[in-house]
Scaffold this motif. Sequence first.
Motif, PDB file in Angstrom:
ATOM      1  N   MET A 233     -29.698  23.413 -24.851  1.00  9.66           N
ATOM      2  CA  MET A 233     -30.140  22.714 -26.054  1.00  9.66           C
ATOM      3  C   MET A 233     -30.807  21.391 -25.687  1.00  9.66           C
ATOM      4  O   MET A 233     -30.461  20.747 -24.684  1.00  9.66           O
ATOM      5  CB  MET A 233     -28.952  22.443 -26.973  1.00  9.66           C
ATOM      6  N   ILE A 234     -31.759  20.980 -26.544  1.00 11.63           N
ATOM      7  CA  ILE A 234     -32.479  19.735 -26.294  1.00 11.63           C
ATOM      8  C   ILE A 234     -31.533  18.548 -26.348  1.00 11.63           C
ATOM      9  O   ILE A 234     -31.633  17.615 -25.533  1.00 11.63           O
ATOM     10  CB  ILE A 234     -33.612  19.570 -27.331  1.00 11.63           C
ATOM     11  N   ALA A 235     -30.594  18.553 -27.302  1.00 13.99           N
ATOM     12  CA  ALA A 235     -29.684  17.420 -27.465  1.00 13.99           C
ATOM     13  C   ALA A 235     -28.844  17.209 -26.210  1.00 13.99           C
ATOM     14  O   ALA A 235     -28.687  16.077 -25.732  1.00 13.99           O
ATOM     15  CB  ALA A 235     -28.780  17.639 -28.681  1.00 13.99           C
ATOM     16  N   ILE A 236     -28.295  18.289 -25.662  1.00 17.12           N
ATOM     17  CA  ILE A 236     -27.459  18.173 -24.461  1.00 17.12           C
ATOM     18  C   ILE A 236     -28.298  17.658 -23.293  1.00 17.12           C
ATOM     19  O   ILE A 236     -27.846  16.810 -22.507  1.00 17.12           O
ATOM     20  CB  ILE A 236     -26.819  19.534 -24.123  1.00 17.12           C
ATOM     21  N   LYS A 237     -29.518  18.161 -23.173  1.00 20.59           N
ATOM     22  CA  LYS A 237     -30.413  17.718 -22.108  1.00 20.59           C
ATOM     23  C   LYS A 237     -30.693  16.229 -22.209  1.00 20.59           C
ATOM     24  O   LYS A 237     -30.626  15.498 -21.200  1.00 20.59           O
ATOM     25  CB  LYS A 237     -31.715  18.512 -22.177  1.00 20.59           C
ATOM     26  N   ARG A 238     -30.990  15.749 -23.411  1.00 19.36           N
ATOM     27  CA  ARG A 238     -31.288  14.326 -23.602  1.00 19.36           C
ATOM     28  C   ARG A 238     -30.055  13.463 -23.335  1.00 19.36           C
ATOM     29  O   ARG A 238     -30.164  12.378 -22.748  1.00 19.36           O
ATOM     30  CB  ARG A 238     -31.803  14.089 -25.027  1.00 19.36           C
ATOM     31  N   LEU A 239     -28.888  13.915 -23.757  1.00 15.01           N
ATOM     32  CA  LEU A 239     -27.664  13.151 -23.520  1.00 15.01           C
ATOM     33  C   LEU A 239     -27.365  13.048 -22.027  1.00 15.01           C
ATOM     34  O   LEU A 239     -26.986  11.974 -21.532  1.00 15.01           O
ATOM     35  CB  LEU A 239     -26.484  13.806 -24.250  1.00 15.01           C
ATOM     36  N   ILE A 240     -27.519  14.147 -21.310  1.00 14.63           N
ATOM     37  CA  ILE A 240     -27.263  14.130 -19.864  1.00 14.63           C
ATOM     38  C   ILE A 240     -28.236  13.182 -19.167  1.00 14.63           C
ATOM     39  O   ILE A 240     -27.841  12.404 -18.279  1.00 14.63           O
ATOM     40  CB  ILE A 240     -27.381  15.554 -19.285  1.00 14.63           C
ATOM     41  N   GLN A 241     -29.504  13.218 -19.571  1.00 10.04           N
ATOM     42  CA  GLN A 241     -30.491  12.325 -18.965  1.00 10.04           C
ATOM     43  C   GLN A 241     -30.138  10.866 -19.216  1.00 10.04           C
ATOM     44  O   GLN A 241     -30.201  10.035 -18.298  1.00 10.04           O
ATOM     45  CB  GLN A 241     -31.881  12.634 -19.528  1.00 10.04           C
ATOM     46  N   PHE A 242     -29.755  10.552 -20.458  1.00 16.23           N
ATOM     47  CA  PHE A 242     -29.415   9.164 -20.763  1.00 16.23           C
ATOM     48  C   PHE A 242     -28.171   8.715 -20.006  1.00 16.23           C
ATOM     49  O   PHE A 242     -28.151   7.621 -19.431  1.00 16.23           O
ATOM     50  CB  PHE A 242     -29.183   8.984 -22.267  1.00 16.23           C
ATOM     51  N   ILE A 243     -27.123   9.530 -20.022  1.00 12.80           N
ATOM     52  CA  ILE A 243     -25.876   9.148 -19.343  1.00 12.80           C
ATOM     53  C   ILE A 243     -26.131   8.929 -17.854  1.00 12.80           C
ATOM     54  O   ILE A 243     -25.591   7.980 -17.252  1.00 12.80           O
ATOM     55  CB  ILE A 243     -24.796  10.218 -19.571  1.00 12.80           C
ATOM     56  N   PHE A 244     -26.957   9.768 -17.257  1.00 14.36           N
ATOM     57  CA  PHE A 244     -27.280   9.613 -15.839  1.00 14.36           C
ATOM     58  C   PHE A 244     -27.960   8.267 -15.580  1.00 14.36           C
ATOM     59  O   PHE A 244     -27.588   7.530 -14.653  1.00 14.36           O
ATOM     60  CB  PHE A 244     -28.182  10.758 -15.387  1.00 14.36           C
ATOM     61  N   LEU A 245     -28.950   7.917 -16.427  1.00 16.99           N
ATOM     62  CA  LEU A 245     -29.647   6.645 -16.259  1.00 16.99           C
ATOM     63  C   LEU A 245     -28.717   5.461 -16.526  1.00 16.99           C
ATOM     64  O   LEU A 245     -28.778   4.442 -15.822  1.00 16.99           O
ATOM     65  CB  LEU A 245     -30.854   6.592 -17.203  1.00 16.99           C
ATOM     66  N   TYR A 246     -27.857   5.596 -17.527  1.00 14.39           N
ATOM     67  CA  TYR A 246     -26.930   4.508 -17.853  1.00 14.39           C
ATOM     68  C   TYR A 246     -25.960   4.267 -16.693  1.00 14.39           C
ATOM     69  O   TYR A 246     -25.713   3.117 -16.305  1.00 14.39           O
ATOM     70  CB  TYR A 246     -26.158   4.851 -19.129  1.00 14.39           C
ATOM     71  N   VAL A 247     -25.422   5.333 -16.152  1.00 17.94           N
ATOM     72  CA  VAL A 247     -24.483   5.202 -15.029  1.00 17.94           C
ATOM     73  C   VAL A 247     -25.174   4.551 -13.836  1.00 17.94           C
ATOM     74  O   VAL A 247     -24.594   3.692 -13.158  1.00 17.94           O
ATOM     75  CB  VAL A 247     -23.902   6.581 -14.656  1.00 17.94           C
ATOM     76  N   LEU A 248     -26.419   4.936 -13.568  1.00 17.04           N
ATOM     77  CA  LEU A 248     -27.153   4.314 -12.472  1.00 17.04           C
ATOM     78  C   LEU A 248     -27.291   2.806 -12.688  1.00 17.04           C
ATOM     79  O   LEU A 248     -27.134   2.009 -11.751  1.00 17.04           O
ATOM     80  CB  LEU A 248     -28.544   4.946 -12.349  1.00 17.04           C
ATOM     81  N   GLY A 249     -27.604   2.420 -13.929  1.00 18.38           N
ATOM     82  CA  GLY A 249     -27.758   1.001 -14.230  1.00 18.38           C
ATOM     83  C   GLY A 249     -26.468   0.227 -14.051  1.00 18.38           C
ATOM     84  O   GLY A 249     -26.457  -0.875 -13.478  1.00 18.38           O
ATOM     85  N   VAL A 250     -25.353   0.795 -14.540  1.00 19.04           N
ATOM     86  CA  VAL A 250     -24.058   0.112 -14.423  1.00 19.04           C
ATOM     87  C   VAL A 250     -23.619   0.038 -12.958  1.00 19.04           C
ATOM     88  O   VAL A 250     -23.107  -0.995 -12.503  1.00 19.04           O
ATOM     89  CB  VAL A 250     -22.997   0.828 -15.279  1.00 19.04           C
ATOM     90  N   VAL A 251     -23.828   1.114 -12.218  1.00 23.16           N
ATOM     91  CA  VAL A 251     -23.476   1.106 -10.794  1.00 23.16           C
ATOM     92  C   VAL A 251     -24.298   0.058 -10.049  1.00 23.16           C
ATOM     93  O   VAL A 251     -23.792  -0.628  -9.141  1.00 23.16           O
ATOM     94  CB  VAL A 251     -23.687   2.506 -10.183  1.00 23.16           C
ATOM     95  N   PHE A 252     -25.559  -0.099 -10.432  1.00 19.95           N
ATOM     96  CA  PHE A 252     -26.395  -1.131  -9.818  1.00 19.95           C
ATOM     97  C   PHE A 252     -25.825  -2.527 -10.079  1.00 19.95           C
ATOM     98  O   PHE A 252     -25.773  -3.367  -9.170  1.00 19.95           O
ATOM     99  CB  PHE A 252     -27.820  -1.031 -10.369  1.00 19.95           C
ATOM    100  N   LEU A 253     -25.370  -2.777 -11.324  1.00 23.71           N
ATOM    101  CA  LEU A 253     -24.746  -4.066 -11.637  1.00 23.71           C
ATOM    102  C   LEU A 253     -23.487  -4.288 -10.813  1.00 23.71           C
ATOM    103  O   LEU A 253     -23.253  -5.388 -10.285  1.00 23.71           O
ATOM    104  CB  LEU A 253     -24.418  -4.135 -13.130  1.00 23.71           C
ATOM    105  N   TRP A 254     -22.665  -3.271 -10.710  1.00 24.13           N
ATOM    106  CA  TRP A 254     -21.426  -3.415  -9.932  1.00 24.13           C
ATOM    107  C   TRP A 254     -21.707  -3.597  -8.449  1.00 24.13           C
ATOM    108  O   TRP A 254     -20.973  -4.295  -7.745  1.00 24.13           O
ATOM    109  CB  TRP A 254     -20.527  -2.203 -10.170  1.00 24.13           C
ATOM    110  N   THR A 255     -22.781  -2.972  -7.974  1.00 24.07           N
ATOM    111  CA  THR A 255     -23.170  -3.167  -6.570  1.00 24.07           C
ATOM    112  C   THR A 255     -23.516  -4.638  -6.309  1.00 24.07           C
ATOM    113  O   THR A 255     -23.105  -5.223  -5.300  1.00 24.07           O
ATOM    114  CB  THR A 255     -24.364  -2.275  -6.206  1.00 24.07           C
ATOM    115  N   ILE A 256     -24.273  -5.218  -7.237  1.00 22.70           N
ATOM    116  CA  ILE A 256     -24.611  -6.642  -7.115  1.00 22.70           C
ATOM    117  C   ILE A 256     -23.351  -7.501  -7.210  1.00 22.70           C
ATOM    118  O   ILE A 256     -23.165  -8.446  -6.430  1.00 22.70           O
ATOM    119  CB  ILE A 256     -25.618  -7.044  -8.217  1.00 22.70           C
ATOM    120  N   LYS A 257     -22.473  -7.159  -8.149  1.00 25.89           N
ATOM    121  CA  LYS A 257     -21.246  -7.933  -8.356  1.00 25.89           C
ATOM    122  C   LYS A 257     -20.399  -8.012  -7.091  1.00 25.89           C
ATOM    123  O   LYS A 257     -19.995  -9.103  -6.654  1.00 25.89           O
ATOM    124  CB  LYS A 257     -20.440  -7.302  -9.502  1.00 25.89           C
TER     125      LYS A 257
END
Length: 248
Positions: free
Chosen positions: A1-25
């Motif tokens: 489904m399109i909705a599941i695909k979009r959610l997975i894409q967003f969660i993946f990008l969000y996790v990458l962003g948060v991990v990047f912040l924690w890496t800097i921290k």
Amino acid sequence: MIAIKRLIQFIFLYVLGVVFLWTIKYSFHLSDYLIPSPIELWQEALNNGFIYTKAVMDTQTVAIEGHFLAIILATIVALIGRLKSWIGSFTKIAAYNLQAYPIVAVAPIIFLFLGDGLASRLLITTLICYFPLLLSFIGVFAQPVVEVEHFFKSTHRLNWRLELLIRTYENLDKLITVVIGSGTLAMVGTIIAEFLAATHGIGYDIRKALYESNLAKILVCLFLIGLSSSLYLAFLETLGDFIKKRLS
């Protein structure tokens, strides 16, 4: 489904962003005051996640309404702007000049006359997301489909309604893409309105978190905004695919 695909894409990008912040921290040994720890972020989500979810739902509702109004406004202005008379030219120039003013400059006037309630949020949302719709609609409505229109002209069956239908059908993919893309701008516009002066909605919660310098709250809000936007865009994509299949 399109909705599941979009959610997975967003969660993946969000996790990458948060991990990047924690890496800097942890690389620079920054305090929790600047960048929250994973535990602090998790506790914030558990303690206030339901409150922020309600705020996001409120914001998304206004964004959808503003998006719908923007589509109507862009369609009306594009229909008038396609005319080769002084009315069409004046309408296009007025629409372009209005867009030249930053929304932060116009917002105080809007809040002054309409207050900080639903009307102001709807108007700001509409003003932010209607312009890309307008440009595309004017381009589509004013661009002839020469071969098809020539046939109907030669049979004396071409009128302005049939002309618009032909041009809309020939550029359906472009129109659907623009409508879907402007859905993101609708959410952005609503959040901006709430951030500037509203007293509720997720933009208001982000403004409070900013004043408190609480990045954990902001990150939770951003996560919920992304989820809501992804679901709405998935709905628009599904609707667009349905329309294309029905018409073809």
